[in-house]
Enzyme design. Structure first.
Site, PDB file in Angstrom:
ATOM      1  N   CYS A 161       4.264  -3.474   2.083  1.00  0.00           N
ATOM      2  CA  CYS A 161       5.553  -3.128   2.685  1.00  0.00           C
ATOM      3  C   CYS A 161       6.163  -4.341   3.387  1.00  0.00           C
ATOM      4  O   CYS A 161       6.672  -5.232   2.722  1.00  0.00           O
ATOM      5  CB  CYS A 161       5.422  -1.921   3.594  1.00  0.00           C
ATOM      6  SG  CYS A 161       7.030  -1.159   3.981  1.00  0.00           S
ATOM      7  N   HIS A 194       3.136   1.938   0.115  1.00  0.00           N
ATOM      8  CA  HIS A 194       2.001   2.004   1.038  1.00  0.00           C
ATOM      9  C   HIS A 194       0.780   2.594   0.335  1.00  0.00           C
ATOM     10  O   HIS A 194       0.478   3.783   0.493  1.00  0.00           O
ATOM     11  CB  HIS A 194       2.355   2.846   2.268  1.00  0.00           C
ATOM     12  CG  HIS A 194       3.169   2.115   3.283  1.00  0.00           C
ATOM     13  ND1 HIS A 194       2.609   1.367   4.303  1.00  0.00           N
ATOM     14  CD2 HIS A 194       4.513   1.989   3.429  1.00  0.00           C
ATOM     15  CE1 HIS A 194       3.565   0.826   5.041  1.00  0.00           C
ATOM     16  NE2 HIS A 194       4.737   1.191   4.529  1.00  0.00           N
ATOM     17  N   GLU A 197      -2.253   2.389   1.081  1.00  0.00           N
ATOM     18  CA  GLU A 197      -3.293   2.853   2.011  1.00  0.00           C
ATOM     19  C   GLU A 197      -3.156   4.335   2.330  1.00  0.00           C
ATOM     20  O   GLU A 197      -4.137   4.968   2.726  1.00  0.00           O
ATOM     21  CB  GLU A 197      -3.274   2.010   3.300  1.00  0.00           C
ATOM     22  CG  GLU A 197      -2.166   2.312   4.282  1.00  0.00           C
ATOM     23  CD  GLU A 197      -0.834   1.655   3.948  1.00  0.00           C
ATOM     24  OE1 GLU A 197       0.082   1.706   4.802  1.00  0.00           O
ATOM     25  OE2 GLU A 197      -0.696   1.097   2.842  1.00  0.00           O
TER      26      GLU A 197
END
Length: 265
Positions: free
Chosen positions: A144, A242, A244
């Site tokens: 990001c 993202h 994660e």
């Protein structure tokens, strides 16, 4: 400084506590150590999101994804960029995570009203970290804001606000919301092993003019850059989404962290 463990999503995560930072500080480096080798560390630059010593949800997502890839976590202050670089270069790689907007003057633009407030500590430290790790030939992963750091501080430019230009949602969606097309023959394609991937989206800025030496690895449905990589580097990859937040349930998203940690050995 006793090592403790937290258990998140079934993963035991070693936490290496540093000296307690001063509360007036507004930024940290989070850096990650390769499992079973305390001298081989993956470094993650992150702003401090809370004075609470417990990990925030956003921080824990990075920690858990790296733990599944075989890496553990430590923290260090960003207040002194030169010291942060010296400490970080003892580690094996650098991960630049998500966060707020970059100061537009740093990539040659005047601020527009929609641009958010910058984080001076990150804006000062992350360019130095980026260039130091590239010079050392060590792996870098940007997420990001991290992809924007790669582009802005290697000589490219950013859209300060894509909302007037977007045709699919790009903000406030932690769940999968739009498709990304991956370019064949790229590092990203080698990692994901597919031409398209459904991703989440949590940004209102994006890379515009691509920095010299970087190449586009993926585009969104409406044409925004979703991944950049540096082919002449050992491992230098940035993604706009993202992973994660998706990696626990999606092996392809976890593969980004796995490949990064593997490159750090």
């Amino acid at each position: 400084n006793r090592v403790t463990c937290q258990k998140r999503s079934g993963v035991r995560i070693p936490i290496f506590p540093p000296k307690r930072p001063e509360l007036k500080s507004s930024g940290f480096l989070l850096y990650v150590k390769i499992r079973e080798d305390d001298k081989m560390s993956i470094t993650i630059a992150m702003p401090r999101m809370s004075t609470d010593p417990e990990l925030t949800t956003a921080q824990s997502k990075y920690v858990e994804s790296l733990a599944r890839a075989g890496a553990s976590v430590r923290w260090v202050e960003l207040a002194d960029p030169e010291k942060a670089v010296a400490v970080a270069l003892e580690c094996a790689g650098l991960l630049l995570p998500g966060g707020g907007d970059i100061e537009p003057s740093l990539f040659g633009q005047e601020r527009v009203p929609a641009c958010g407030e910058p984080n001076p500590l990150r804006d000062a430290a992350e360019p130095k970290l980026l260039h130091a790790f590239l010079a050392a030939g060590k792996p870098i992963l940007g997420i990001c804001r991290g992809i924007q750091v790669l582009n802005a501080f290697l000589g490219g430019e950013l859209y300060q606000d894509i909302k007037p230009l977007e045709h699919v949602p790009h903000n406030d969606h932690w769940a999968k919301i739009h498709t990304v097309t991956v370019r064949r023959g790229t590092l990203l394609a080698e990692i994901l092993k597919q031409d398209t991937v459904l991703v989440n989206s949590q940004h209102h800025q994006a890379a515009s003019r691509v920095a010299p030496g970087l190449e586009i690895a993926a585009l969104s449905e409406d044409g925004f850059i979703e991944a950049l990589e540096k082919p002449d580097a050992k491992f230098c990859l940035g993604v706009q989404w993202h992973p994660e937040w998706l990696s626990e349930a999606d092996p392809r998203q976890q593969a980004l962290f796995d490949a990064f940690v593997k490159a750090c050995h």
